[in-house]
Design a protein around this motif. Structure first.
Motif, PDB file in Angstrom:
ATOM      1  N   ARG A 185      -2.869  -7.554 -15.154  1.00 40.11           N
ATOM      2  CA  ARG A 185      -3.451  -8.424 -16.177  1.00 40.11           C
ATOM      3  C   ARG A 185      -4.974  -8.389 -16.157  1.00 40.11           C
ATOM      4  O   ARG A 185      -5.629  -8.697 -17.150  1.00 40.11           O
ATOM      5  N   LEU A 186      -5.540  -8.026 -15.006  1.00 42.91           N
ATOM      6  CA  LEU A 186      -6.987  -7.879 -14.915  1.00 42.91           C
ATOM      7  C   LEU A 186      -7.471  -6.546 -15.484  1.00 42.91           C
ATOM      8  O   LEU A 186      -8.666  -6.266 -15.470  1.00 42.91           O
ATOM      9  N   GLY A 187      -6.533  -5.720 -15.972  1.00 44.24           N
ATOM     10  CA  GLY A 187      -6.898  -4.439 -16.574  1.00 44.24           C
ATOM     11  C   GLY A 187      -6.868  -3.268 -15.610  1.00 44.24           C
ATOM     12  O   GLY A 187      -7.235  -2.148 -15.985  1.00 44.24           O
ATOM     13  N   ARG A 188      -6.428  -3.482 -14.379  1.00 34.47           N
ATOM     14  CA  ARG A 188      -6.347  -2.380 -13.407  1.00 34.47           C
ATOM     15  C   ARG A 188      -5.109  -1.542 -13.710  1.00 34.47           C
ATOM     16  O   ARG A 188      -4.042  -2.078 -14.005  1.00 34.47           O
ATOM     17  N   ARG A 189      -5.242  -0.240 -13.593  1.00 37.80           N
ATOM     18  CA  ARG A 189      -4.123   0.647 -13.901  1.00 37.80           C
ATOM     19  C   ARG A 189      -3.843   1.673 -12.797  1.00 37.80           C
ATOM     20  O   ARG A 189      -2.753   2.216 -12.728  1.00 37.80           O
ATOM     21  N   ASN A 190      -4.796   1.920 -11.946  1.00 36.50           N
ATOM     22  CA  ASN A 190      -4.602   2.883 -10.859  1.00 36.50           C
ATOM     23  C   ASN A 190      -4.444   2.121  -9.539  1.00 36.50           C
ATOM     24  O   ASN A 190      -5.389   1.946  -8.779  1.00 36.50           O
ATOM     25  N   VAL A 191      -3.214   1.658  -9.321  1.00 33.22           N
ATOM     26  CA  VAL A 191      -2.934   0.754  -8.204  1.00 33.22           C
ATOM     27  C   VAL A 191      -2.291   1.527  -7.052  1.00 33.22           C
ATOM     28  O   VAL A 191      -1.369   2.323  -7.266  1.00 33.22           O
ATOM     29  N   ALA A 192      -2.775   1.267  -5.844  1.00 33.28           N
ATOM     30  CA  ALA A 192      -2.199   1.877  -4.639  1.00 33.28           C
ATOM     31  C   ALA A 192      -1.625   0.779  -3.744  1.00 33.28           C
ATOM     32  O   ALA A 192      -1.932  -0.404  -3.905  1.00 33.28           O
ATOM     33  N   HIS A 193      -0.801   1.212  -2.788  1.00 30.31           N
ATOM     34  CA  HIS A 193      -0.122   0.247  -1.913  1.00 30.31           C
ATOM     35  C   HIS A 193      -0.209   0.702  -0.459  1.00 30.31           C
ATOM     36  O   HIS A 193       0.214   1.809  -0.114  1.00 30.31           O
ATOM     37  N   ILE A 194      -0.789  -0.159   0.394  1.00 32.02           N
ATOM     38  CA  ILE A 194      -0.824   0.075   1.840  1.00 32.02           C
ATOM     39  C   ILE A 194       0.013  -1.010   2.488  1.00 32.02           C
ATOM     40  O   ILE A 194      -0.232  -2.200   2.261  1.00 32.02           O
ATOM     41  N   THR A 195       0.996  -0.614   3.278  1.00 32.10           N
ATOM     42  CA  THR A 195       1.924  -1.603   3.809  1.00 32.10           C
ATOM     43  C   THR A 195       2.402  -1.219   5.195  1.00 32.10           C
ATOM     44  O   THR A 195       1.926  -0.256   5.801  1.00 32.10           O
ATOM     45  N   GLY A 196       3.365  -2.010   5.716  1.00 29.54           N
ATOM     46  CA  GLY A 196       3.875  -1.808   7.063  1.00 29.54           C
ATOM     47  C   GLY A 196       4.947  -0.731   7.124  1.00 29.54           C
ATOM     48  O   GLY A 196       5.210  -0.024   6.141  1.00 29.54           O
ATOM     49  N   PRO A 197       5.590  -0.584   8.293  1.00 31.56           N
ATOM     50  CA  PRO A 197       6.608   0.460   8.474  1.00 31.56           C
ATOM     51  C   PRO A 197       7.751   0.328   7.471  1.00 31.56           C
ATOM     52  O   PRO A 197       8.193  -0.781   7.155  1.00 31.56           O
ATOM     53  N   GLU A 198       8.244   1.446   6.998  1.00 34.59           N
ATOM     54  CA  GLU A 198       9.286   1.449   5.979  1.00 34.59           C
ATOM     55  C   GLU A 198      10.595   0.855   6.485  1.00 34.59           C
ATOM     56  O   GLU A 198      11.436   0.420   5.703  1.00 34.59           O
ATOM     57  N   ARG A 199      10.779   0.820   7.811  1.00 36.41           N
ATOM     58  CA  ARG A 199      12.032   0.281   8.354  1.00 36.41           C
ATOM     59  C   ARG A 199      12.138  -1.236   8.173  1.00 36.41           C
ATOM     60  O   ARG A 199      13.221  -1.804   8.303  1.00 36.41           O
ATOM     61  N   PHE A 200      11.034  -1.899   7.865  1.00 38.89           N
ATOM     62  CA  PHE A 200      11.061  -3.344   7.666  1.00 38.89           C
ATOM     63  C   PHE A 200      11.520  -3.674   6.244  1.00 38.89           C
ATOM     64  O   PHE A 200      10.957  -3.164   5.270  1.00 38.89           O
ATOM     65  N   GLY A 201      12.511  -4.560   6.149  1.00 35.89           N
ATOM     66  CA  GLY A 201      12.999  -4.956   4.836  1.00 35.89           C
ATOM     67  C   GLY A 201      11.914  -5.573   3.975  1.00 35.89           C
ATOM     68  O   GLY A 201      11.857  -5.329   2.759  1.00 35.89           O
ATOM     69  N   ALA A 202      11.024  -6.364   4.574  1.00 35.40           N
ATOM     70  CA  ALA A 202       9.955  -6.999   3.800  1.00 35.40           C
ATOM     71  C   ALA A 202       9.057  -5.962   3.150  1.00 35.40           C
ATOM     72  O   ALA A 202       8.642  -6.118   1.989  1.00 35.40           O
ATOM     73  N   ALA A 203       8.751  -4.881   3.877  1.00 32.51           N
ATOM     74  CA  ALA A 203       7.899  -3.825   3.316  1.00 32.51           C
ATOM     75  C   ALA A 203       8.593  -3.158   2.132  1.00 32.51           C
ATOM     76  O   ALA A 203       7.969  -2.898   1.088  1.00 32.51           O
ATOM     77  N   ARG A 204       9.879  -2.878   2.271  1.00 33.95           N
ATOM     78  CA  ARG A 204      10.614  -2.220   1.184  1.00 33.95           C
ATOM     79  C   ARG A 204      10.719  -3.130  -0.039  1.00 33.95           C
ATOM     80  O   ARG A 204      10.545  -2.682  -1.184  1.00 33.95           O
ATOM     81  N   GLU A 205      10.994  -4.416   0.183  1.00 33.83           N
ATOM     82  CA  GLU A 205      11.186  -5.341  -0.935  1.00 33.83           C
ATOM     83  C   GLU A 205       9.880  -5.618  -1.671  1.00 33.83           C
ATOM     84  O   GLU A 205       9.866  -5.719  -2.913  1.00 33.83           O
ATOM     85  N   ARG A 206       8.774  -5.736  -0.947  1.00 33.63           N
ATOM     86  CA  ARG A 206       7.486  -5.954  -1.612  1.00 33.63           C
ATOM     87  C   ARG A 206       7.111  -4.746  -2.472  1.00 33.63           C
ATOM     88  O   ARG A 206       6.564  -4.898  -3.563  1.00 33.63           O
TER      89      ARG A 206
END
Length: 354
Positions: A185-206
């Motif tokens: 909504r702020l007009g950003r279109r090139n969004v990246a994601h840095i997160t925790g280990p893929e084995r964590f359900g929270a990381a996958r769901e986010r």
């Protein structure tokens, strides 16, 4: 040695007989007034209670517990040694149970099955009315071993595979959705994601929530814009260095935790990238001691752990009364907006869809 003066002798603990005598009522009337049972005029009930308070009389909780077959206590078993998640949960739980005059025994199991078993045995010996289990992660854990005891158990910020169990969790996917939607909504279109280990359900769901918001805006998240690593500032710092070399077009960053976001902000600042002018940043957890002290202050998803704790306390009370509601139930998150995303609405809170 001289005898102690009469004034220094311990004052006798008042009994219900003392209250009845001072109030000018029978023993039975005093008992009914103090227990809230029976039919009495409200003036009589208030008079007896006023006298009891003046005398410093406290009802015998053990006696009432035995009579009602309740201990008016519950246990809270946690594996969150740092208290990051268990403390706000406990505050909410105590708020809900305190209204019912129920006390909470807090037990730290430290991810040690032997210690957890000892805590369970101790709580069962205390005849607690129920147990709440919480953790520092939401991935499935073994069900609590009650050794055959029949008392209610509820899992809050924790879950088990037992379909008969009630598990209350934050809605991580919805959290990722509102964080990404805000950036879009702020007009950003090139969004990246840095997160925790893929084995964590929270990381996958986010991540799933993030991808859903992007799809609804006709955008896709390229694989090279998703970086999994440790839940740490060091990883956030390292990942941003990699991203800036790999994809300088990035104008927004959604981090899977506030720790990761703090490291990312440090790397961006050292690289000469202005936040939020050049690149907007959103974190997750709303760990206020980190988010508010970040440079600039960090917009973050709040998991509403205080409310989750309140709900856990209220649901456990219903379970104690015999009303069981099994299943996994997810409570919505909210976004706390600060300066790192460039919104003029500083500290605005939102939970709406993009």
């Amino acid at each position: 040695m001289s005898d102690p003066s009469p004034s220094s002798s311990p004052k006798p603990i008042p009994t219900i007989r003392d209250v009845a005598k001072a109030a000018g009522v029978s023993l039975g009337t005093a008992s009914k007034a103090l227990s809230g049972q029976g039919q009495l005029r409200e003036e009589t009930r208030q008079h007896v209670r006023s006298v009891a308070e003046r005398l410093g009389y406290f009802p015998n909780d053990l006696f009432h517990s035995i009579r009602r077959k309740r201990s008016f206590t519950v246990g809270l078993i946690s594996t969150d040694s740092y208290g990051r998640f268990s403390i706000p949960l406990l505050e909410g739980i105590e708020h809900a149970l305190g209204e019912a005059q129920i006390s909470v025994f807090l037990c730290n199991a430290k991810d040690d099955p032997v210690l957890e078993r000892q805590h369970v045995e101790s709580l069962l010996a205390k005849r607690v009315d129920g147990i709440i289990v919480t953790s520092r992660r939401t991935d499935p854990r073994p069900s609590l071993d009650l050794r055959g005891a029949k008392i209610p158990v509820l899992y809050a910020y924790a879950q088990v595979d037992d379909p008969a169990a009630l598990c209350l969790l934050p809605d991580d996917a919805q959290g990722g959705y509102i964080a990404t939607g805000h950036l879009l909504r702020l007009g950003r279109r090139n969004v990246a994601h840095i997160t925790g280990p893929e084995r964590f359900g929270a990381a996958r769901e986010r991540l799933q929530g993030m991808q859903k918001a992007l799809r609804e805006h006709g955008l896709k998240l390229s694989k090279h814009r998703i970086l999994h690593g440790a839940w740490s500032e060091a990883w956030g710092y390292q990942a941003v260095r990699e991203l800036l070399q790999r994809d300088p077009k990035i104008d927004a960053l959604f981090c899977g935790s506030d720790l990761i976001a703090r490291g990312a902000l440090d790397a961006l600042r050292e690289s000469g990238v202005r936040v939020p002018e050049d690149l907007a940043v959103v974190g997750f957890d709303n760990w206020e001691i980190l988010a508010e002290a970040a440079r600039p202050p960090l917009t973050s998803v709040d998991m509403n752990l205080l409310e989750l704790g309140r709900q856990a306390g209220r649901r456990l009370l219903r379970m104690i009364d015999g009303r069981n509601e099994p299943g996994v139930q997810r409570l919505p998150c909210r976004l706390v907006v600060r300066a790192s995303c460039g919104s003029p609405l500083y500290y605005r809170k939102e939970g709406d869809a993009p």
